[in-house]
Design a protein around this motif. Structure first.
Motif, short mmCIF file in Angstrom:
data_model
loop_
_atom_site.label_atom_id
_atom_site.label_comp_id
_atom_site.label_asym_id
_atom_site.label_seq_id
_atom_site.Cartn_x
_atom_site.Cartn_y
_atom_site.Cartn_z
N TYR A 59 125.46 33.14 98.42
CA TYR A 59 124.03 32.91 98.64
C TYR A 59 123.66 31.46 98.32
O TYR A 59 122.96 30.79 99.09
CB TYR A 59 123.23 33.87 97.76
N GLU A 62 124.98 29.05 100.93
CA GLU A 62 124.26 29.12 102.19
C GLU A 62 122.89 28.46 102.09
O GLU A 62 122.48 27.74 102.99
CB GLU A 62 124.12 30.58 102.61
N SER A 63 122.21 28.72 100.97
CA SER A 63 120.87 28.15 100.83
C SER A 63 120.90 26.76 100.20
O SER A 63 119.86 26.21 99.89
CB SER A 63 120.00 29.09 99.99
#
Lengths: 212, 204
Positions: A59, A62-63
């Motif tokens: 996560y 990706e962010s």
């Protein structure tokens, strides 16, 4: 004249000793040592959370979450086959070279969290423990390692109850197996010759006693 | 004159005391971080479940198993001859003397191999010698030795040989639970003898 020479001698000796003492202090500082004792490390291990879930890593990657550095401890060959985007390759064998220690120090000064990624969790834990004991508190171990990260669909919202990286979770009913082993080994002992001899004798005695 | 001698003597005493400080510091640390990393890079610390099983079956006296899980898990299941040493107790004096028993290979195990790796690194730092880790831990031990899975027919011969060994090892560790055919004659014999005894008692 005599007193003058002894004074000079004392001075010379004390200067010599000062040089020696400074030399020792300098040597000790340059040598890499442990910052915390083994007992302190154990106390830390027993309560602190030093791991990060691969789902969270995926996560964060990706962010493009700020404040994270990713260090891949596998060898360059494995690293080139596949890696986490933005990760730095520091093979485990070169962990304590001056250049790499500078990298870790820089990350510590930026108060960034360094995520260590190895082949699996067991191989990552050793290097992490060494760094922890040297005094780097901003390191985390990614659970499951690259083997898990590369082969799973990583979704924070759909995590299974016992993911594969929970390697310390018992995979079998240990107590049931133990019971089986104990009862079986007891039965096999009964069939051994020496075990049988003893009860026979006892019974004979009892019979004689009763007869008298 | 006297003063200078006193000063010289003082310097020597301080230097001597300094040597004490240096020496004790060296003893306290055991291995340095670099030495620890070097040992970690050598993957010789692992011992496979098959290797351990064959050593236990052969009655190898140098095998000393150490269970690093908590006491409850140890009571529920442990390997033959294992001693329980949770991580919290690692630094105690008893443990120190235990690890100095000569001629022993100390094989650490947990359910997986994360906890045993932690215990290995910490004990290695303390300077204990001949430490090993059971590769894959108890989960792997039961999956391969206690409950071996029959390989596919297309597997090479070595895999079948290993399977045969594991079947035998499984019988050794579970007391022949796997193969009931060879177990029944023993049971019938013991039952027969018991009946004879009771008959003799009744006669007297």
């Amino acid at each position: 004249m005599k007193e003058y020479s002894t004074k000079r001698l004392v001075r010379a000796v004390s200067v010599f000793l000062l040089v020696l003492i400074f030399g020792f202090i300098f040597m000790n500082k340059k040598e890499l040592g442990f910052a915390i004792t083994t007992q302190q490390t154990i106390d830390f291990l027993l309560e602190a959370d030093y791991q990060i879930l691969p789902e969270d890593v995926a996560y964060n990657v990706e962010s493009k979450e700020p404040g994270f550095e990713y260090v891949d401890l596998r060898n360059p060959y494995e690293f080139n086959i596949g890696n986490i985007p933005g990760s730095v390759n520091i093979p485990q064998t070169e962990l304590l070279t001056e250049k790499n220690l500078d990298f870790f120090k820089a990350a510590q000064n930026d108060s960034a969290t360094v995520v260590l990624i190895g082949k699996d969790e067991a191989t990552t834990t050793g290097p992490w423990l060494i760094m922890k004991q040297i005094g780097f508190d901003n390191l985390k171990v990614m659970r499951g390692g690259w083997d898990y990260y590369a082969n799973q669909q990583l979704n924070r919202n759909e995590m299974s109850e016992t993911p594969k990286y929970m390697v310390e979770q018992p995979a079998f009913n240990f107590a049931a197996i133990m019971q089986l082993m104990q009862s079986e080994s007891g039965a096999s002992q009964n069939s051994d010759a020496p075990e049988i001899v003893v009860p026979e004798r006892k019974k004979k005695k009892a019979a004689v006693e009763g007869g008298c | 004159m006297n003063k200078t001698y006193i000063i010289l003597a003082m310097i020597l005493i301080i230097l001597g005391l300094g040597m004490f400080v240096l020496e004790s510091k060296e003893q306290a640390t055991g291995l340095s971080p670099e030495e620890l990393l070097f040992d970690l890079n050598e993957n010789t610390r692992y011992i496979t479940a098959d290797e351990l099983a064959s050593r236990i079956i052969d009655g190898d006296p140098s095998v000393q198993l150490i269970d690093v899980r908590d006491p409850l898990a140890f009571r529920n299941f442990s390997l033959p001859g294992a001693k329980n040493l949770p991580l919290a107790n690692l630094c105690s004096e008893d443990v120190k003397t235990f690890f100095t028993i000569p001629g022993k290979d100390f094989i650490l195990y947990s359910n997986g191999d994360v906890e045993s790796n932690k215990a290995w690194v910490l004990s290695q730092r303390l300077g204990y010698k001949r430490l090993y880790i059971l590769k894959g831990g108890l989960n792997h031990w039961i999956a391969t030795i206690i409950k071996p899975i029959r390989p596919a027919e297309t597997e090479p011969r070595e895999v079948f040989d290993r399977y045969e060994f594991r079947l035998g090892a499984s019988q050794y560790f579970t007391g022949g639970e796997i193969a009931p055919a060879s177990n029944t004659p023993f049971e019938t014999i013991s039952i027969e003898r018991k009946k004879k005894k009771s008959a003799v008692e009744g006669g007297c």
